[in-house]
Design an enzyme around this catalytic site. Structure first.
Site, PDB file in Angstrom:
ATOM      1  N   ASP A  92       0.866  -1.177   0.000  1.00 24.88           N
ATOM      2  CA  ASP A  92       0.000   0.000   0.000  1.00 24.88           C
ATOM      3  C   ASP A  92       0.900   1.224   0.000  1.00 24.88           C
ATOM      4  O   ASP A  92       1.545   1.535   1.007  1.00 24.88           O
ATOM      5  CB  ASP A  92      -0.897  -0.011   1.235  1.00 24.88           C
ATOM      6  CG  ASP A  92      -1.871   1.156   1.270  1.00 24.88           C
ATOM      7  OD1 ASP A  92      -1.721   2.087   0.445  1.00 24.88           O
ATOM      8  OD2 ASP A  92      -2.773   1.153   2.127  1.00 24.88           O
ATOM      9  N   MET A  93       0.955   1.929  -1.118  1.00 23.18           N
ATOM     10  CA  MET A  93       1.885   3.034  -1.270  1.00 23.18           C
ATOM     11  C   MET A  93       1.489   4.290  -0.499  1.00 23.18           C
ATOM     12  O   MET A  93       2.197   5.295  -0.559  1.00 23.18           O
ATOM     13  CB  MET A  93       2.070   3.364  -2.761  1.00 23.18           C
ATOM     14  CG  MET A  93       2.791   2.271  -3.531  1.00 23.18           C
ATOM     15  SD  MET A  93       4.434   1.930  -2.849  1.00 23.18           S
ATOM     16  CE  MET A  93       4.892   0.470  -3.792  1.00 23.18           C
ATOM     17  N   TYR A 183      -5.634  15.434  -8.344  1.00 25.82           N
ATOM     18  CA  TYR A 183      -4.944  14.500  -9.240  1.00 25.82           C
ATOM     19  C   TYR A 183      -3.954  15.243 -10.133  1.00 25.82           C
ATOM     20  O   TYR A 183      -2.803  14.824 -10.299  1.00 25.82           O
ATOM     21  CB  TYR A 183      -5.984  13.761 -10.079  1.00 25.82           C
ATOM     22  CG  TYR A 183      -5.426  12.762 -11.060  1.00 25.82           C
ATOM     23  CD1 TYR A 183      -5.051  11.490 -10.648  1.00 25.82           C
ATOM     24  CD2 TYR A 183      -5.288  13.084 -12.406  1.00 25.82           C
ATOM     25  CE1 TYR A 183      -4.542  10.563 -11.550  1.00 25.82           C
ATOM     26  CE2 TYR A 183      -4.781  12.172 -13.318  1.00 25.82           C
ATOM     27  CZ  TYR A 183      -4.415  10.915 -12.882  1.00 25.82           C
ATOM     28  OH  TYR A 183      -3.911  10.001 -13.780  1.00 25.82           O
ATOM     29  N   SER A 184      -4.403  16.358 -10.708  1.00 28.27           N
ATOM     30  CA  SER A 184      -3.544  17.152 -11.580  1.00 28.27           C
ATOM     31  C   SER A 184      -2.323  17.665 -10.826  1.00 28.27           C
ATOM     32  O   SER A 184      -1.208  17.669 -11.360  1.00 28.27           O
ATOM     33  CB  SER A 184      -4.340  18.325 -12.166  1.00 28.27           C
ATOM     34  OG  SER A 184      -3.549  19.093 -13.048  1.00 28.27           O
ATOM     35  N   THR A 186      -0.741  16.229  -8.398  1.00 26.51           N
ATOM     36  CA  THR A 186       0.239  15.145  -8.239  1.00 26.51           C
ATOM     37  C   THR A 186       0.986  14.885  -9.543  1.00 26.51           C
ATOM     38  O   THR A 186       2.182  14.576  -9.530  1.00 26.51           O
ATOM     39  CB  THR A 186      -0.434  13.843  -7.764  1.00 26.51           C
ATOM     40  OG1 THR A 186      -1.293  13.315  -8.786  1.00 26.51           O
ATOM     41  CG2 THR A 186      -1.250  14.067  -6.496  1.00 26.51           C
ATOM     42  N   GLY A 216      -3.529  10.200 -22.313  1.00 25.09           N
ATOM     43  CA  GLY A 216      -4.860  10.782 -22.336  1.00 25.09           C
ATOM     44  C   GLY A 216      -5.841   9.860 -21.639  1.00 25.09           C
ATOM     45  O   GLY A 216      -5.460   9.022 -20.821  1.00 25.09           O
ATOM     46  N   ASP A 221     -11.785   0.423 -16.737  1.00 31.13           N
ATOM     47  CA  ASP A 221     -13.113   0.494 -16.119  1.00 31.13           C
ATOM     48  C   ASP A 221     -13.226   1.684 -15.183  1.00 31.13           C
ATOM     49  O   ASP A 221     -14.243   2.397 -15.172  1.00 31.13           O
ATOM     50  CB  ASP A 221     -13.406  -0.799 -15.345  1.00 31.13           C
ATOM     51  CG  ASP A 221     -13.566  -2.003 -16.259  1.00 31.13           C
ATOM     52  OD1 ASP A 221     -13.822  -1.791 -17.462  1.00 31.13           O
ATOM     53  OD2 ASP A 221     -13.433  -3.143 -15.779  1.00 31.13           O
TER      54      ASP A 221
END
EC number: 1.1.1.-
Length: 287
Positions: A92-93, A183-184, A186, A216, A221
């Site tokens: 688990d990072m 997210y961006s 990171t 991209g 899923d």
């Protein structure tokens, strides 16, 4: 008369076609036979597909992800596809101690590393910024700090073997996009750190390549579920993305854009950033 934006887009497209014409693909699958690979995020999506490609090429692989049962299944398939050796280690990072443990396991079982492929990500909602600072801290640990720690731990063995670090990133680390604030962040951090580290390794004459892979939307899923109804962009196949990443790493490219047209899009954004054009690819129907 063509508008300036259209002229730049046309020029960027023409340049991409010209580069594609003169670029020669020298990838030989045989060069990965026996290559020692540590692959993170290997239980699903792009990581799982990379595991199968590496196995087909006859690599020796250490797989890591959180879910042990799934890793066992991926390992079994890799062995049937032709991998010379396959090991797995659940990790688990989000835990700062895991990167060192994983690299030590890989080196002990493979005798060294030729490729460190950093692909894991933490789950993050695809939505407007809601003020969750704690989630952003957690995501930075998983998506950024663990990458730094893994690369730092692996550099000595990679240097001995003239190896490669392959960093799977995103266009959201080159162009800021809506719905991806944490997210961006990171992914921009990955770009900054590993691009700077590449300079330093070159200046120190340390023969370790760093390939930053800018992807991209991919048809995993998880990605399709999060972006459904919010993004007007076609998703690209995960298996093809995985192969492109492997080829880029083997060629020791500085950067790889997949699909290819992301490169002229990024170049266009650098020359002529236009938030309205960018926002037109997203559907926002909230308050």
């Amino acid at each position: 008369m063509m508008k300036p934006f259209g002229k730049v887009l046309c020029a960027a497209g023409s340049l991409a076609v010209l580069l594609a014409f003169f670029w020669r693909d020298t990838f030989q699958p045989e060069q990965l036979s026996g290559a020692r690979v540590l692959l993170t995020g290997a239980s699903a999506g792009i990581g799982e597909q990379m595991a199968y490609h590496y196995a087909t090429f006859g690599a020796e692989i250490v797989l890591t992800a959180r879910r042990e049962a799934v890793l066992q299944e991926v390992m079994k398939k890799c062995l049937t596809l032709g991998a010379k050796k396959v090991f797995y280690i659940p990790a688990d990072m989000s835990s700062p101690s895991e990167p060192d443990r994983v690299v030590q396991f890989a080196v002990q079982n493979l005798g060294g590393l030729d490729y460190l492929v950093l692909n894991h990500i933490g789950v993050s909602p695809f939505q407007m910024w809601g003020g969750d600072v704690e989630h952003t801290r957690w995501l930075m640990q998983v998506n950024f700090f663990s990458y730094v720690a893994l690369a730092t731990a692996a550099l000595p063995t990679l240097e001995k073997n003239h190896g490669s670090v392959v960093v799977v990133s995103s266009l959201t680390g080159k162009i800021p996009t809506p719905f991806t604030t944490s997210y961006s962040a990171t992914k921009f951090a990955l770009d900054g750190f590993f691009s700077s580290l590449r300079h330093e390794l070159t200046m120190q004459k340390r023969n370790v390549s760093i390939t930053l892979c800018i992807l991209g939307l991919i048809d995993t899923d998880a990605a399709l579920e999060k972006t459904r109804g919010k993004v007007f962009i076609a998703a690209s196949p995960a298996a093809e993305a995985a192969l492109a990443i492997i080829r880029g790493g083997a060629a020791r490219l500085r950067e790889l854009f997949y699909p290819w047209w992301l490169q002229p899009v990024h170049g266009l954004w650098v020359l002529l950033p236009n938030p309205r054009v960018l926002q037109s690819f997203y559907n926002y129907s909230g308050p």
